[in-house]
Design a protein around this motif. Structure first.
Motif, PDB file in Angstrom:
ATOM      1  N   GLU A 196       7.219  31.671  57.455  1.00  0.00           N
ATOM      2  CA  GLU A 196       7.161  31.915  56.008  1.00  0.00           C
ATOM      3  C   GLU A 196       7.989  30.918  55.209  1.00  0.00           C
ATOM      4  O   GLU A 196       8.682  31.282  54.269  1.00  0.00           O
ATOM      5  N   ARG A 197       7.959  29.672  55.626  1.00  0.00           N
ATOM      6  CA  ARG A 197       8.643  28.611  54.880  1.00  0.00           C
ATOM      7  C   ARG A 197       7.813  27.341  54.970  1.00  0.00           C
ATOM      8  O   ARG A 197       7.141  27.121  55.963  1.00  0.00           O
ATOM      9  N   ARG A 198       7.910  26.503  53.950  1.00  0.00           N
ATOM     10  CA  ARG A 198       7.360  25.162  54.048  1.00  0.00           C
ATOM     11  C   ARG A 198       8.277  24.323  54.914  1.00  0.00           C
ATOM     12  O   ARG A 198       9.498  24.446  54.835  1.00  0.00           O
TER      13      ARG A 198
ATOM     14  N   ARG B  94      15.005  26.589  61.731  1.00  0.00           N
ATOM     15  CA  ARG B  94      14.348  27.807  61.229  1.00  0.00           C
ATOM     16  C   ARG B  94      14.204  28.867  62.313  1.00  0.00           C
ATOM     17  O   ARG B  94      14.219  30.059  62.031  1.00  0.00           O
TER      18      ARG B  94
ATOM     19  N   GLU C  14       4.369  27.318  59.638  1.00  0.00           N
ATOM     20  CA  GLU C  14       4.823  27.705  58.303  1.00  0.00           C
ATOM     21  C   GLU C  14       4.444  29.139  58.004  1.00  0.00           C
ATOM     22  O   GLU C  14       5.188  29.884  57.367  1.00  0.00           O
TER      23      GLU C  14
END
Ligand SMILES: [Zn+2]
Length: 238
Positions: free
Chosen positions: A226-228, A101, A222
């Motif tokens: 901005e992601r799980r 990520r 997170e």
């Protein structure tokens, strides 16, 4: 055609057509790259066996406009020892997921690459539940997302810190309670990691505090990306 040489960590690979695979790589000098490994699903493929997640490779790629094509790979570290134990492989995959990520396409990030390689090397010999949260904190720090743990966000107080806001990475004192609860032990563990005292923190932090650090750090990561993050939250837990 141009040939690119680098070293890279395999993030994942997936099928392409009958015999090929696409592999996603985090390279040291060129960031994230996607390349086709031709014929890699044939039984005797020498490339196929080497493009498993966590393997570190010397790579040679022919550069294409969209997808590159693997010309040669050579294993630097198989990281086989990371696959022997379920807990260890889950931790390794959690590290890989965050790195995936944070790393950028075609954009070098040697500090993040080197930190990841070092984490893989020491992961197999560490049984601390704080290992992954500590890596996450350092990785976020490297990428410029450093939590601010010294002073209350609202009044600047340095004493009586009781809350941590995962959305901003700030701490809050007891006079205006908000955020998630943070104890002195948890705060000191997080400060220790950011201050470069990770091995000491891994050795001294209680399992309860380690679990709390994980919750806070994963929530913070997170929120920043901005992601799980799925690998570190098995079975849909929080
Ligand atoms: Zn305050």
């Amino acid at each position: 055609m141009t040939l690119l040489r680098d070293q890279a960590i395999v993030i994942r690979s997936w099928k392409l057509g009958e015999a090929d695979r696409i592999v996603s790589l985090f390279s040291r000098e060129h960031g994230k790259l996607r390349a086709v490994a031709k014929g890699s699903r044939r039984l005797k493929s020498r490339v196929g066996a080497r493009i498993e997640p966590l393997v570190v490779l010397n790579i040679q790629l022919w550069l294409g406009r969209d997808l590159h094509v693997i010309s040669q790979v050579e294993t630097i570290e198989s990281n086989f020892e990371l696959r022997r134990d379920l807990t260890v492989i889950q931790r390794a995959m959690s590290i890989l997921e965050l790195v995936d990520r944070l790393a950028h396409d075609d954009h070098e990030d040697p500090p993040l690459y080197d930190a990841t390689i070092r984490a893989f090397r020491s992961l197999a010999s560490s049984n601390s539940p704080l290992f992954v949260p500590a890596f996450y904190l350092r990785a976020m720090q490297l990428e410029g997302f450093q939590p601010s743990l010294d002073r209350c966000r609202d009044c600047g107080a340095t004493e009586g810190i009781t809350g941590f806001d995962v959305r901003s990475g700030d701490v809050i004192c007891r006079d205006h309670p908000s955020g998630l609860d943070v104890s002195p032990g948890v705060l000191s563990a997080m400060r220790g990691v950011l201050g470069g005292r990770t091995s000491q923190v891994l050795a001294e932090t209680s399992p309860q505090d380690a679990a709390r650090v994980e919750t806070l750090v994963v929530g913070f990561c997170e929120s920043m990306i901005e992601r799980r993050l799925r690998a570190i939250r098995p079975m849909g837990g929080n």
